[in-house]
Design a protein around this motif. Structure first.
Motif, PDB file in Angstrom:
ATOM      1  N   PRO A 118       2.991  17.269  14.610  1.00 28.64           N
ATOM      2  CA  PRO A 118       3.194  16.567  13.417  1.00 28.64           C
ATOM      3  C   PRO A 118       4.935  16.998  13.554  1.00 28.64           C
ATOM      4  CG  PRO A 118       0.965  17.157  13.542  1.00 28.64           C
ATOM      5  CD  PRO A 118       2.130  17.531  15.415  1.00 28.64           C
TER       6      PRO A 118
ATOM      7  N   SER B 160       8.568  17.817  10.821  1.00 30.16           N
ATOM      8  CA  SER B 160       9.209  18.084   9.636  1.00 30.16           C
ATOM      9  C   SER B 160      10.802  18.480   9.842  1.00 30.16           C
ATOM     10  CB  SER B 160       8.995  19.131   9.382  1.00 30.16           C
ATOM     11  OG  SER B 160       9.334  19.222   7.736  1.00 30.16           O
TER      12      SER B 160
ATOM     13  N   VAL C 274       5.138  12.807  15.018  1.00 26.40           N
ATOM     14  CA  VAL C 274       4.390  12.388  13.817  1.00 26.40           C
ATOM     15  C   VAL C 274       4.457  12.613  12.595  1.00 26.40           C
ATOM     16  CG1 VAL C 274       1.513  12.030  13.515  1.00 26.40           C
ATOM     17  CG2 VAL C 274       2.404  12.289  15.684  1.00 26.40           C
ATOM     18  N   GLU C 275       4.568  11.885  11.610  1.00 30.46           N
ATOM     19  CA  GLU C 275       5.599  11.535  10.239  1.00 30.46           C
ATOM     20  C   GLU C 275       5.064  10.853   9.438  1.00 30.46           C
ATOM     21  OE1 GLU C 275       9.548  10.331  10.665  1.00 30.46           O
ATOM     22  OE2 GLU C 275       8.706   7.927  11.043  1.00 30.46           O
TER      23      GLU C 275
ATOM     24  N   LEU D  95       1.123  15.906   2.545  1.00 36.65           N
ATOM     25  CA  LEU D  95       1.431  16.192   3.427  1.00 36.65           C
ATOM     26  C   LEU D  95       1.919  17.019   3.681  1.00 36.65           C
ATOM     27  CD1 LEU D  95       0.550  12.811   6.030  1.00 36.65           C
ATOM     28  CD2 LEU D  95      -1.468  14.302   5.586  1.00 36.65           C
TER      29      LEU D  95
ATOM     30  N   ILE E 298       4.074  18.766   6.514  1.00 33.51           N
ATOM     31  CA  ILE E 298       5.208  17.672   8.095  1.00 33.51           C
ATOM     32  C   ILE E 298       6.386  16.840   6.457  1.00 33.51           C
ATOM     33  CG2 ILE E 298       4.440  17.701   9.455  1.00 33.51           C
ATOM     34  CD1 ILE E 298       2.839  15.026   8.680  1.00 33.51           C
TER      35      ILE E 298
ATOM     36  N   ALA F 186      -5.051  10.596   7.724  1.00 35.49           N
ATOM     37  CA  ALA F 186      -4.881  11.994   7.903  1.00 35.49           C
ATOM     38  C   ALA F 186      -6.772  12.309   7.472  1.00 35.49           C
ATOM     39  CB  ALA F 186      -3.609  12.692   7.064  1.00 35.49           C
TER      40      ALA F 186
ATOM     41  N   SER G  54      -1.905  17.887   7.245  1.00 37.17           N
ATOM     42  CA  SER G  54      -0.951  17.694   7.906  1.00 37.17           C
ATOM     43  C   SER G  54      -0.965  17.851   9.409  1.00 37.17           C
ATOM     44  CB  SER G  54       0.460  18.174   7.624  1.00 37.17           C
ATOM     45  OG  SER G  54       0.726  18.003   6.653  1.00 37.17           O
ATOM     46  N   SER G  55      -1.893  18.948  10.214  1.00 36.14           N
ATOM     47  CA  SER G  55      -2.378  19.064  11.338  1.00 36.14           C
ATOM     48  C   SER G  55      -3.205  18.064  11.736  1.00 36.14           C
ATOM     49  CB  SER G  55      -2.668  20.624  11.637  1.00 36.14           C
ATOM     50  OG  SER G  55      -3.239  20.521  12.910  1.00 36.14           O
TER      51      SER G  55
ATOM     52  N   THR H 165      -2.911  14.779  11.285  1.00 36.44           N
ATOM     53  CA  THR H 165      -1.853  14.066  11.519  1.00 36.44           C
ATOM     54  C   THR H 165      -1.752  13.361  13.293  1.00 36.44           C
ATOM     55  OG1 THR H 165       0.189  14.393  11.393  1.00 36.44           O
ATOM     56  CG2 THR H 165      -0.725  13.710   9.475  1.00 36.44           C
ATOM     57  N   ALA H 166      -1.319  14.293  14.014  1.00 37.49           N
ATOM     58  CA  ALA H 166      -1.691  14.451  15.332  1.00 37.49           C
ATOM     59  C   ALA H 166      -2.475  13.413  15.748  1.00 37.49           C
ATOM     60  CB  ALA H 166      -1.543  15.966  15.880  1.00 37.49           C
TER      61      ALA H 166
ATOM     62  N   THR I 129      -2.508  19.969  17.336  1.00 43.20           N
ATOM     63  CA  THR I 129      -3.395  20.362  15.990  1.00 43.20           C
ATOM     64  C   THR I 129      -2.324  22.085  15.558  1.00 43.20           C
ATOM     65  OG1 THR I 129      -4.188  20.979  17.819  1.00 43.20           O
ATOM     66  CG2 THR I 129      -5.256  19.333  16.152  1.00 43.20           C
TER      67      THR I 129
END
Ligand SMILES: [Zn+2]
Length: 364
Positions: free
Chosen positions: A224, A226, A256-257, A281, A284, A312, A329-330, A332-333, A356
């Motif tokens: 993930p 940012s 990952v965005e 999210l 990120i 997500a 947000s984690s 999303t991985a 993660t």
């Protein structure tokens, strides 16, 4: 009191974009030359010699609350078989603890008055906790919509919490503290570079741990992103393992965005552009792409992966049913694994590690 001192291996900094070298003096804003050109870029420490991968860290005895050494788990879900490097198990529930350990060590080593961080997420709690443990003053600057539970956790460490109306105000105020002798743990220039480069070095350990825990180099990793401190640190870690010939190839790193930012840059837009879109999210979120994140992806032959909030949420639920509780947000991985497999961005039997980043139990 921890008497953190820099190891004597670091002899300077190098810009990761223009490659210009600088003396080993504190640099908050990345490369001055690239910044003045309107193209901010991070710098990285130059280490004098390389005896083994172990020597490329800035401190022998950093301030620690027990961060790192996180589990690498073998998981099978509807997205197939993959691994997770579970950074949610760090002391305050996120990968940020690794960076906080080095940032607070640097504040002590260089005799700063205290540490300041502009954060609306888990970085604030992490840096406040490490500063508190090391007994140094800490100011966390956030916006008024900071999660109330998180705000109370930050204040409970003894840190001063200042809330501003806008995100931009946070950065201006951070700069003011820097002028007063505080070390800034987070970026405050716009467009951004990365965070303080000594702190980012801590993420190299994720690469080393993955390599040791697996016993081989993974083919790919989903991270993930940012500002890209994490993905850049992981890239540097693998890059050093390759230099010492412990590994032959750097894993493909997938950023990952939550919406198309880096995707657009890879298609030709300037990395200093603004990409304004709302997302829940939050860890990120952000309107920008950094040079460091972009380089980690390009140099490793990776790609940018867009994950929606719905994906997500689904991945968070899938992992909870495995007993692994991830912040949105984690998660999303995990969702990215589906994209990577579906779009055949790796070979069928390739190994993928999802990093993660944070725990569902730390409020965001
Ligand atoms: Zn430069």
């Amino acid at each position: 009191m921890n008497q953190s001192k820099f190891c004597n291996e670091i002899i300077g900094y190098q810009c990761i974009k223009c490659k210009r070298e600088y003396p080993f003096e504190d640099m908050y804003e990345g490369c001055p030359r690239c910044k003045s050109d309107g193209k901010p870029s991070s710098v990285k420490p130059i280490y004098q010699s390389l005896f083994s991968g172990e020597n490329w860290l800035p401190f022998e005895r950093p301030v620690t609350l027990g961060e790192g050494g996180t589990p690498l788990l073998d998981v099978t879900t509807k997205h197939g078989k993959f691994y997770i490097k579970n950074e949610a198990l760090n002391p305050t529930g996120s990968h940020k603890d690794r960076m906080s350990s080095f940032t607070i060590s640097m504040a002590i080593a260089n005799g700063y008055q205290g540490v300041v961080a502009a954060s609306s997420g888990n970085a604030g709690l992490s840096i406040a906790s490490y500063a508190s443990y090391a007994n140094i003053p800490c100011v966390i600057i956030s916006t008024e919509n900071l999660n109330k539970q998180l705000a109370s956790y930050i204040k409970s460490t003894g840190a001063e919490l200042i809330l501003t109306k806008t995100s931009m105000e946070r950065w201006e105020l951070t700069e003011k503290y820097v002028e007063e002798g505080f070390l800034s743990a987070t970026n405050y220039i716009n467009p951004p570079a990365g965070s303080q480069p000594i702190g980012v070095q801590a993420y190299k350990l994720i690469a080393r741990e993955c390599y040791r825990q697996l016993g081989f180099t993974p083919n790919a990793m989903a991270v993930p992103v940012s500002r890209g401190d994490l993905i850049w640190g992981i890239y540097e870690g693998f890059s050093e393992l390759k230099q010492v010939k412990l590994i032959g190839k750097i894993p493909k790193l997938f950023a990952v965005e939550p919406f198309e930012r880096m995707t657009k840059v890879l298609e030709g837009e300037e990395y200093t552009s603004h990409f304004d879109q709302y997302t829940n999210l939050k860890s990120i979120a952000g309107e920008t792409v950094t040079w460091q994140a972009l380089q980690a992806v390009i140099e490793s032959n990776g790609h940018a992966i867009n994950v929606t909030e719905e994906e997500a949420i689904d991945s968070q639920a899938v992992m909870s049913r495995k007993g692994i509780h991830l912040e949105l947000s984690s998660a999303t991985a995990i969702a990215a694994i589906k994209h990577i497999r579906r779009d055949q961005l790796v070979e069928e039997n390739d190994s993928i590690v999802a990093v993660t980043t944070s725990s569902r139990f730390t409020p965001i």
